[in-house]
Design an enzyme around this catalytic site. Structure first.
Site, PDB file in Angstrom:
ATOM      1  N   ASP A 161      63.081  27.891   5.768  1.00 40.37           N
ATOM      2  CA  ASP A 161      61.979  26.666   5.809  1.00 40.37           C
ATOM      3  C   ASP A 161      62.072  25.250   5.660  1.00 40.37           C
ATOM      4  O   ASP A 161      63.545  25.362   4.618  1.00 40.37           O
ATOM      5  CB  ASP A 161      61.188  27.106   4.467  1.00 40.37           C
ATOM      6  N   GLU A 179      59.489  26.606  11.607  1.00 42.88           N
ATOM      7  CA  GLU A 179      58.017  26.685  12.133  1.00 42.88           C
ATOM      8  C   GLU A 179      58.469  25.485  13.295  1.00 42.88           C
ATOM      9  O   GLU A 179      58.985  25.341  13.495  1.00 42.88           O
ATOM     10  CB  GLU A 179      58.196  25.731  10.363  1.00 42.88           C
ATOM     11  N   ASP A 200      59.396  27.055  -1.168  1.00 48.00           N
ATOM     12  CA  ASP A 200      60.273  27.087  -0.474  1.00 48.00           C
ATOM     13  C   ASP A 200      60.631  28.407   0.069  1.00 48.00           C
ATOM     14  O   ASP A 200      59.889  29.028   1.445  1.00 48.00           O
ATOM     15  CB  ASP A 200      61.128  26.009  -0.363  1.00 48.00           C
TER      16      ASP A 200
END
Length: 407
Positions: free
Chosen positions: A181, A265, A347
């Site tokens: 992340d 992501e 996170d």
């Protein structure tokens, strides 16, 4: 596996060679600006663009006109290369990968490309119409050179980037899996629970940059003092850029060297920087460059990099029970799941969910016929079925480092 890899070396031209390179840079820049202006005028007058091959034909004819015959001083392939670069710039614009092409200035960084007729020896590089230029080969050149790009930075340094075609020996398959992340406070948080702090190179140099910019603005335009101030400011910006690039290169190499599956992501960086409060911090992190490094290094070193859909609610989903919060403000760094009662680090929880979604996505890809090297297909499909039943059962399986922290 055949890949193309670039090797970048520092050039040390003599005063005469610097003048010869200035001719190449200047003439190439002229052709770029001429071609861009011609394309814009043609579209305004006719509503249609001008074809790539027609533009190349006109560029060749331009060298034989009386008022522009000085273009023959430059290497012909260098000039043709600028037409190709402009065509690529338009393509990137229409495919929404870049902004609309702009006119180039001699005050910007300069670059030219030689597709042929370059040569190398022990400590120099031969460039057509320039000669043998002293080169610092700090590492050996590998593979078959296909083309070279010569560039000059705003600080007056010269570099040559050699693109080589080489056969990559596939390394042993790695079984490690990790979800990452990306953030501003911590540059990277992993599903294993460890974080890598954001080095904040720009913020650390900001006071000095402000001071140098103030000194530049006080100098008289066109004076030697202004040129010295401009050079000092450019050196500081170059230093920050080099520090950021070094950090991203080392971190991406570390990840692909240890993990066969990396989930991250698919961030919309262009959209995120529209937030006026976070734009500067996001732009300084280099998320986009880091993602690209992971992808091409993953191909080199047999690591599969999977990007999770940007709308996947990784931060708001409990990795134990799958409950999804309605809202989670950015200021909330921890939250407690109302169903399982688990307290999550925002996170780390996001990284775990990204890894789980990556595993499921890879299983779907394998079921659709795509090859996955680091695991047998039956194992992936079996884990996908487990994931549907209980996402938590798949956590903490990394063979590299400690188990997953639950936040």
């Amino acid at each position: 596996m055949i890949i193309r890899k670039a090797f970048r070396y520092r050039l040390y031209p003599t005063a005469e060679q610097e003048q010869a390179l200035a001719v190449q840079f200047g003439h190439a820049r002229f052709v770029w600006n001429w071609a861009l202006a011609l394309r814009k005028i043609t579209y305004q007058e006719t509503g249609k663009g001008i074809g790539y091959y027609e533009l190349k034909r006109r560029a060749t004819a331009l060298k034989h006109q009386a008022e522009t015959e000085w273009l023959q001083e430059a290497d012909s392939q260098v000039l043709q290369g600028k037409i190709e670069d402009l065509e690529r710039a338009y393509k990137n614009f229409f495919e929404k990968r870049a902004k609309f092409p702009r006119f180039k200035s001699k005050r910007d960084g300069q670059s030219i490309r030689y597709p042929q007729r370059f040569k190398f020896d022990e400590n120099s590089t031969y460039l057509p119409k320039v000669g043998w230029v002293k080169t610092k080969f700090h590492r050996p050149l590998e593979g078959r050179p296909k083309n070279v790009t010569v560039s000059k930075t705003k600080t007056g340094k010269y570099f040559v980037s050699v693109q080589c075609e080489m056969e990559m020996v596939e390394p042993p398959v790695k079984s490690g899996e990790i979800g990452i992340d990306l953030g501003v406070q911590s540059f990277l948080t992993t599903s294993e629970g460890w974080k890598r702090d954001n080095p904040r190179h720009l913020q650390q140099a900001e006071r000095k940059l402000i001071r140098l910019q103030r000194q530049l603005s006080r100098r008289v335009k066109g004076s030697a003092g202004r040129e010295r101030a401009r050079n000092l400011l450019a050196h500081q910006h170059e230093r920050v850029a080099n520090q950021r690039r070094d950090f991203l290169q080392k971190l991406s190499t570390e990840l692909v060297g240890h993990y066969g599956l990396i989930g991250m992501e698919d961030l919309n960086v262009r959209g995120l920087v529209k937030n006026r409060r976070l734009a500067k911090a996001i732009a300084a992190t280099g998320w986009g460059a880091f993602g690209r490094m992971l992808e091409y290094k993953g191909e080199w070193y047999s690591s599969y990099v999977h990007k999770v859909d940007r709308f996947f609610p990784s931060s708001k989903t409990c990795n134990h029970c799958g409950y999804v919060l309605d809202e989670l403000p950015l200021s909330a760094r921890e939250w407690q799941c109302p169903i399982s009662g688990t307290i999550h680090d925002r996170d780390i929880n996001s990284a775990i969910n990204i890894l789980n979604e990556t595993r499921a996505g890879v299983a779907r890809s394998h079921a659709g016929g795509e090859s996955v090297r680091w695991r047998e297909g039956a194992t992936i499909l079996a884990e996908a079925e487990s994931l549907a039943a209980s996402p938590h059962d798949l956590l903490g399986k990394s063979q590299f480092g400690a188990g997953v922290s639950e936040g």
